[in-house]
Design an enzyme around this catalytic site. Structure first.
Site, PDB file in Angstrom:
ATOM      1  N   GLU A   1     -10.192  29.790 -14.826  1.00  0.00           N
ATOM      2  CA  GLU A   1     -10.109  30.855 -14.110  1.00  0.00           C
ATOM      3  C   GLU A   1     -11.673  31.462 -13.610  1.00  0.00           C
ATOM      4  OE1 GLU A   1      -6.870  33.281 -15.857  1.00  0.00           O
ATOM      5  OE2 GLU A   1      -5.678  31.788 -15.355  1.00  0.00           O
TER       6      GLU A   1
ATOM      7  N   GLU B   1      -4.029  20.909 -12.522  1.00  0.00           N
ATOM      8  CA  GLU B   1      -3.809  19.710 -11.833  1.00  0.00           C
ATOM      9  C   GLU B   1      -4.993  19.184 -10.821  1.00  0.00           C
ATOM     10  OE1 GLU B   1      -1.818  22.192 -12.417  1.00  0.00           O
ATOM     11  OE2 GLU B   1       0.054  21.958 -11.931  1.00  0.00           O
TER      12      GLU B   1
HETATM   13  N1  THU Z   1      -1.866  27.328 -12.548  1.00  0.00           N
HETATM   14  C1  THU Z   1      -2.028  25.679 -13.109  1.00  0.00           C
HETATM   15  O1  THU Z   1      -2.971  25.410 -13.470  1.00  0.00           O
HETATM   16  N2  THU Z   1      -1.192  24.836 -12.698  1.00  0.00           N
HETATM   17  C2  THU Z   1      -0.055  25.182 -12.082  1.00  0.00           C
HETATM   18  O2  THU Z   1       0.916  24.292 -11.827  1.00  0.00           O
HETATM   19  C3  THU Z   1       0.272  26.571 -11.975  1.00  0.00           C
HETATM   20  C4  THU Z   1      -0.753  27.647 -12.275  1.00  0.00           C
HETATM   21  C5  THU Z   1      -2.790  28.251 -13.149  1.00  0.00           C
HETATM   22  C6  THU Z   1      -3.640  28.784 -12.282  1.00  0.00           C
HETATM   23  C7  THU Z   1      -3.886  30.289 -13.029  1.00  0.00           C
HETATM   24  O3  THU Z   1      -5.104  29.921 -13.737  1.00  0.00           O
HETATM   25  C8  THU Z   1      -2.863  30.336 -13.916  1.00  0.00           C
HETATM   26  O4  THU Z   1      -2.061  29.121 -14.234  1.00  0.00           O
HETATM   27  C9  THU Z   1      -1.746  31.588 -13.471  1.00  0.00           C
HETATM   28  O5  THU Z   1      -1.295  31.168 -12.343  1.00  0.00           O
END
Ligand code: THU
Length: 160
Positions: free
Chosen positions: A63, A74
């Site tokens: 993030e 992913e």
């Molecule tokens: N996120 C993922 O890494 N993969 C997913 O399939 C859904 C969401 C992450 C993005 C963000 O850092 C956090 O989860 C909340 O949305």
């Protein structure tokens, strides 16, 4: 006028019902959540990809204080796999999510942007990528990214 219905197929497993390789890949994805950088959402996601050459590539969400600059687990894993092993097709992708100190009961599914990136790789290698979505109560197995993104936009679409 004509109506069309599109079906997708998901197989639901208990962890114990999976083969050894799938169990191992899920455990790789579970390990990855603890290295995620998710100070804003506190939602930690891990991804592990088994490649045809036998390598396992992992990633997690990264993030950023400028929120849209962050990236999902992913895509971190798939871009890294494609960058490091551009000639090896991914066979299986496993995903696990962890928040409030526990893994989610139900599997999470990849977001729309990740599905678009995953399908690019599936089409690039012309090999179905199996997707294992981990939840503590059950696991989804999806046999191909196409199942997650029917009617997708892809390179052939550019030809009109
Ligand atoms: N996120 C993922 O890494 N993969 C997913 O399939 C859904 C969401 C992450 C993005 C963000 O850092 C956090 O989860 C909340 O949305």
């Amino acid at each position: 006028m004509e109506k069309k219905t599109i079906e997708i197929n998901i197989t639901i497993y208990q962890f114990d019902e999976l083969g050894l390789e799938d169990k191992k890949l899920i455990n790789n994805a579970k390990d990855e959540v603890h290295k995620a950088y998710a100070p804003y959402s506190k939602f930690q996601v891990g991804a592990a990809i088994a490649l045809e050459n036998g390598e396992i590539v992992t990633g997690n969400n990264q993030e950023n204080s400028a929120y849209p600059s962050g990236l999902c687990a992913e895509r971190v894993a798939m871009f890294y796999a494609n960058a490091k092993y551009p000639n090896s097709a991914p066979k299986t992708l496993a995903i696990a999510a962890f928040t409030n100190n526990e893994f989610l009961l139900e599997p999470i599914t990849p977001c729309g942007s990740c599905r678009q990136v995953l399908i690019e790789t599936e089409i690039r290698f012309d090999k179905k990528i199996r997707i294992l979505l981990y939840g503590t109560e059950y696991i989804y197995l999806i046999e191909s990214v196409k199942q997650l993104l029917p009617l997708c936009f892809e390179k052939n679409s550019l030809q009109g």
